[in-house]
Structure formats: structure tokens, C-alpha cells
Design a protein around this motif. Structure first.
Motif, PDB file in Angstrom:
ATOM      1  N   UNK A  36       0.825  -1.207   0.000  1.00  0.00           N
ATOM      2  CA  UNK A  36       0.000   0.000   0.000  1.00  0.00           C
ATOM      3  C   UNK A  36       0.857   1.254   0.000  1.00  0.00           C
ATOM      4  N   UNK A  37       0.432   2.226  -0.786  1.00  0.00           N
ATOM      5  CA  UNK A  37       1.102   3.516  -0.800  1.00  0.00           C
ATOM      6  C   UNK A  37       0.429   4.430  -1.802  1.00  0.00           C
ATOM      7  N   UNK A  38       0.634   5.741  -1.689  1.00  0.00           N
ATOM      8  CA  UNK A  38       0.002   6.677  -2.623  1.00  0.00           C
ATOM      9  C   UNK A  38       0.570   6.504  -4.024  1.00  0.00           C
ATOM     10  N   UNK A  39      -0.105   7.079  -5.009  1.00  0.00           N
ATOM     11  CA  UNK A  39       0.407   7.049  -6.376  1.00  0.00           C
ATOM     12  C   UNK A  39       1.790   7.693  -6.413  1.00  0.00           C
ATOM     13  N   UNK A  40       2.729   7.030  -7.084  1.00  0.00           N
ATOM     14  CA  UNK A  40       4.093   7.548  -7.155  1.00  0.00           C
ATOM     15  C   UNK A  40       4.980   7.132  -6.009  1.00  0.00           C
ATOM     16  N   UNK A 205       3.616  -0.949   3.878  1.00  0.00           N
ATOM     17  CA  UNK A 205       3.292   0.424   3.474  1.00  0.00           C
ATOM     18  C   UNK A 205       4.554   1.106   2.974  1.00  0.00           C
ATOM     19  N   UNK A 206       4.465   1.651   1.761  1.00  0.00           N
ATOM     20  CA  UNK A 206       5.607   2.312   1.133  1.00  0.00           C
ATOM     21  C   UNK A 206       5.255   3.761   0.839  1.00  0.00           C
ATOM     22  N   UNK A 207       6.214   4.649   1.043  1.00  0.00           N
ATOM     23  CA  UNK A 207       6.033   6.060   0.706  1.00  0.00           C
ATOM     24  C   UNK A 207       7.386   6.633   0.329  1.00  0.00           C
ATOM     25  N   UNK A 214       5.777  -2.964   7.932  1.00  0.00           N
ATOM     26  CA  UNK A 214       5.473  -4.289   7.410  1.00  0.00           C
ATOM     27  C   UNK A 214       5.079  -5.182   8.576  1.00  0.00           C
ATOM     28  N   UNK A 215       3.961  -5.871   8.429  1.00  0.00           N
ATOM     29  CA  UNK A 215       3.525  -6.761   9.494  1.00  0.00           C
ATOM     30  C   UNK A 215       2.067  -7.130   9.338  1.00  0.00           C
ATOM     31  N   UNK A 216       1.494  -7.778  10.357  1.00  0.00           N
ATOM     32  CA  UNK A 216       0.081  -8.180  10.293  1.00  0.00           C
ATOM     33  C   UNK A 216      -0.842  -6.967  10.218  1.00  0.00           C
ATOM     34  N   UNK A 217      -1.980  -7.152   9.559  1.00  0.00           N
ATOM     35  CA  UNK A 217      -2.959  -6.068   9.434  1.00  0.00           C
ATOM     36  C   UNK A 217      -3.385  -5.558  10.808  1.00  0.00           C
ATOM     37  N   UNK A 218      -3.559  -6.464  11.766  1.00  0.00           N
ATOM     38  CA  UNK A 218      -4.009  -6.061  13.104  1.00  0.00           C
ATOM     39  C   UNK A 218      -3.042  -5.072  13.740  1.00  0.00           C
ATOM     40  N   UNK A 219      -1.752  -5.238  13.465  1.00  0.00           N
ATOM     41  CA  UNK A 219      -0.768  -4.311  14.027  1.00  0.00           C
ATOM     42  C   UNK A 219      -0.876  -2.946  13.363  1.00  0.00           C
ATOM     43  N   UNK A 220      -1.124  -2.931  12.055  1.00  0.00           N
ATOM     44  CA  UNK A 220      -1.302  -1.658  11.361  1.00  0.00           C
ATOM     45  C   UNK A 220      -2.541  -0.933  11.872  1.00  0.00           C
ATOM     46  N   UNK A 221      -3.607  -1.685  12.159  1.00  0.00           N
ATOM     47  CA  UNK A 221      -4.851  -1.058  12.605  1.00  0.00           C
ATOM     48  C   UNK A 221      -4.668  -0.306  13.918  1.00  0.00           C
ATOM     49  N   UNK A 290      -4.813   7.353   5.098  1.00  0.00           N
ATOM     50  CA  UNK A 290      -3.485   6.813   4.847  1.00  0.00           C
ATOM     51  C   UNK A 290      -2.391   7.831   5.120  1.00  0.00           C
ATOM     52  N   UNK A 291      -2.642   9.101   4.778  1.00  0.00           N
ATOM     53  CA  UNK A 291      -1.640  10.132   5.008  1.00  0.00           C
ATOM     54  C   UNK A 291      -1.373  10.306   6.503  1.00  0.00           C
ATOM     55  N   UNK A 292      -2.428  10.241   7.313  1.00  0.00           N
ATOM     56  CA  UNK A 292      -2.256  10.359   8.762  1.00  0.00           C
ATOM     57  C   UNK A 292      -1.513   9.154   9.334  1.00  0.00           C
ATOM     58  N   UNK A 293      -1.773   7.971   8.756  1.00  0.00           N
ATOM     59  CA  UNK A 293      -1.037   6.785   9.188  1.00  0.00           C
ATOM     60  C   UNK A 293       0.443   6.944   8.854  1.00  0.00           C
ATOM     61  N   UNK A 294       0.741   7.471   7.652  1.00  0.00           N
ATOM     62  CA  UNK A 294       2.128   7.720   7.281  1.00  0.00           C
ATOM     63  C   UNK A 294       2.801   8.612   8.317  1.00  0.00           C
ATOM     64  N   UNK A 295       2.107   9.688   8.710  1.00  0.00           N
ATOM     65  CA  UNK A 295       2.666  10.617   9.690  1.00  0.00           C
ATOM     66  C   UNK A 295       2.909   9.910  11.009  1.00  0.00           C
ATOM     67  N   UNK A 296       1.937   9.094  11.443  1.00  0.00           N
ATOM     68  CA  UNK A 296       2.078   8.340  12.690  1.00  0.00           C
ATOM     69  C   UNK A 296       3.261   7.395  12.619  1.00  0.00           C
ATOM     70  N   UNK A 297       3.385   6.659  11.515  1.00  0.00           N
ATOM     71  CA  UNK A 297       4.476   5.700  11.372  1.00  0.00           C
ATOM     72  C   UNK A 297       5.820   6.406  11.306  1.00  0.00           C
ATOM     73  N   UNK A 298       5.887   7.506  10.565  1.00  0.00           N
ATOM     74  CA  UNK A 298       7.150   8.234  10.424  1.00  0.00           C
ATOM     75  C   UNK A 298       7.604   8.779  11.762  1.00  0.00           C
TER      76      UNK A 298
END
Length: 307
Positions: A36-40, A205-207, A214-221, A290-298
Motif C-alpha cells: 500500500x502507498x500513494x500514487x508515485x 506500506x511504502x512512501x 510491514x507486518x500483520x494487518x491487526x498491528x497496522x490497525x 493513509x496520510x495520517x497513518x504515514x505521519x504516525x508511522x514516520x
């Protein structure tokens, strides 16, 4: 754990611009893996490197337990099905005729065509010209082509792109059943987490070409949980309870906006509010986009937890 796809420090640079940077993917056998990741973000370039369609600038790719090289590529790709970008096919030919051409190229007997048409629910339309197909039907035909020869690995690039809601739901159901129906591990890319989170068990998740998670969906949630909207009939009675939990609610009309919290703590809070007579009439979790998740992960990676 046995990985069907494993990359090590995979990189791709075009004209001095790095599109994929030190990508380490680990796709377990028998899962549906959401890439998963935004276009580009580098998804398509990464998937093309997995198939040997683009040569990496650095790093390595292993498929089905073997390193992808010029010597092993053909043998590995015989066990791999793919749908990259738009589905291919001759519009003036029928689905049956298109599949016969692919079967000839793969060295697969024509009897396998019946099996793949049944999987993608196109048996009744096999004699129709592909030019008369809807986009969703073309996508399913593309998957049927990928399934010829019973591959152990399927790589699908944005297969829900451009589909209407009914087509998206149909594609979800189809891909969700792939590991059981075909015995294939599936890597599926998307720029919308919500479109595929019902069908995947593992997520990457790539950006900007870098893997953030990278990991189980439950962890991403856990990262995707946003604020909690709490609706009370008697907010004044609930104020003391909220303070005991260390919460300072932000009033929003007749609702309270609370920070994210674990399920067990939220359940205890609701129980205490009810006992106090606050009249809990609604609890709704807001989900980060997704953008907010990116911010959280970063920020998590740099030592700061967000939300």
C-alpha cells in the motif's frame, strides 16, 4: 518462516532520482499481502523488479525461495502469475481465444481454461469479444490469464483501480479466496487501504520509495486508530468520570471528542459513565486516513508517537 517473496536492500534509481530505496519485503507463504502507498510511492516499480521487468540498481529479489537472476528468471516466472497496470488482451477476440493464446505461450493445456474461467466467474461470457466487456470483466479476465498454469504466486497491481463499488466488492471476494481456491500466495497493491483491508492478512506500506511498515494487518490497525467520538445524554454527569481517566474532553456539539485508547480502557470508561448516569448513546472510533497513518508511522520511527 518461509517467504514466497523476499527482497534485500532493493533499490532503483532513474537519472539520479531514487524511486525505491533499500526495500526489504517479506511475504509469507499462503497469505494475501497488501502493498500500500500513494500514487508515485514506488509500488509499480517494485513489482516490476519482482518480475524481472525492471533491473534493480542495487539489492536482490528472491521468489519461491530462490534468488531471481537471468538464469532462474524464466523458471520462476513460470510459477508466477501477474497483472501489472491495465489488463492485456485482444479486444477483437473472445475471452476463450485470448486465454488460448496465453495458454500456448505458457505451454499450458487448454483444459486449464475451464478452471480459471470458473474461478473468475466468466464461464457464461467466454464467447463474447473482450471489447464488449466492462472494466471489471476485463480485470477478471486478466486474473484468469495470470492463473493459467496454477502459479504459486500472484502479483496484482491495483486490480480494483477504476472499478465501481460493485466491481470492487466482486474483486475483493475473488482475491480473498485465492489462497484457498488456487493455493497461491497473493501480493496486491493499492493506494487505498480501505479498499483492500478486508482481504489482506499482511501489509507493507511504502512512501517515497521507503517501506514504513510491514507486518500483520491487526498491528497496522493500531496505528490507524484515531479519536473517539462519545455522545452523552448528560455530559455534566460524565465530566468527573472523564477527569478520573485523565481525559479533558473537547466538546463538539452534544458529543465529546476523546483521544484514541485501547479497547479495554474504552470499555471500562463507557461502563463507568453509564454507572454515573451520563447516558452513553454513542461511541464511534474515527479512523486515520493513509496520510495520517504515514505521519504516525514516520514519527514512531523517529521516537515520537502521534495520536
Amino acid at each position: 518462516m518461509q517467504y514466497v517473496i523476499e527482497t534485500k536492500r532493493l533499490c532503483k534509481t532513474y537519472g539520479g532520482r531514487t524511486v525505491v530505496h533499500n526495500l526489504d519485503l517479506h511475504v509469507p507463504q499462503g497469505c494475501v499481502y497488501g502493498f500500500i502507498g500513494p500514487n508515485g510511492a514506488g509500488k509499480s516499480t517494485s513489482m516490476k523488479m519482482l518480475l524481472g521487468l525492471v533491473h534493480p540498481t542495487a539489492g536482490s529479489v528472491a521468489l519461491l525461495g530462490r534468488t531471481l537472476t537471468e538464469r532462474t528468471r524464466l523458471e520462476l516466472l513460470r510459477q508466477t502469475g501477474s497483472l501489472i497496470e491495465s489488463p492485456s488482451g485482444y479486444l477483437h477476440l473472445t475471452a476463450q481465444e485470448n486465454l488460448e493464446i496465453v495458454a500456448d505461450l505458457k505451454g499450458v493445456p487448454y483444459k486449464d481454461i475451464d478452471r480459471v474461467l470458473e474461478i473468475v466467474h466468466l464461464q457464461a461470457d467466454r464467447k463474447r469479444k473482450v471489447g464488449q466487456y466492462s472494466l471489471g470483466m476485463k480485470q477478471r479476465l486478466g486474473i484468469a490469464m495470470a492463473l493459467l498454469g496454477s502459479p504459486r504466486l500472484l502479483i496484482l497491481d491495483e486490480p480494483t483501480n477504476g472499478l465501481d463499488p460493485a466491481g470492487i466488492q466482486e474483486m475483493r471476494a475473488l482475491i480473498h479466496d485465492m489462497p484457498d481456491a488456487c493455493g497461491a500466495t497473493v501480493l496486491i497493491s493499492s493506494h487505498l487501504l480501505g479498499e483492500i483491508e478486508q482481504i489482506v492478512s499482511q501489509v507493507g506500506i511504502i512512501n517515497h520509495g521507503q517501506l514504513l511498515f510491514e507486518g500483520p494487518l491487526a498491528e497496522l490497525q493500531r496505528h490507524s486508530r484515531g479519536n473517539v467520538v462519545l455522545r452523552l445524554l448528560a455530559p455534566d454527569r460524565g465530566a468527573a468520570v472523564l477527569r478520573r481517566y485523565g481525559l479533558t474532553p473537547q466538546p463538539a456539539d452534544n458529543s465529546c471528542l476523546l483521544p484514541t485508547m485501547e479497547d479495554a480502557r474504552l470499555a471500562a470508561l463507557v461502563q463507568d459513565l453509564a454507572a454515573e448516569g451520563a447516558g452513553v448513546v454513542g461511541v464511534e472510533r474515527q479512523t486515520k486516513n493513509l496520510e495520517e497513518i504515514f505521519l504516525s508511522l514516520t514519527n514512531t520511527q523517529t521516537g515520537k508517537e502521534v495520536g
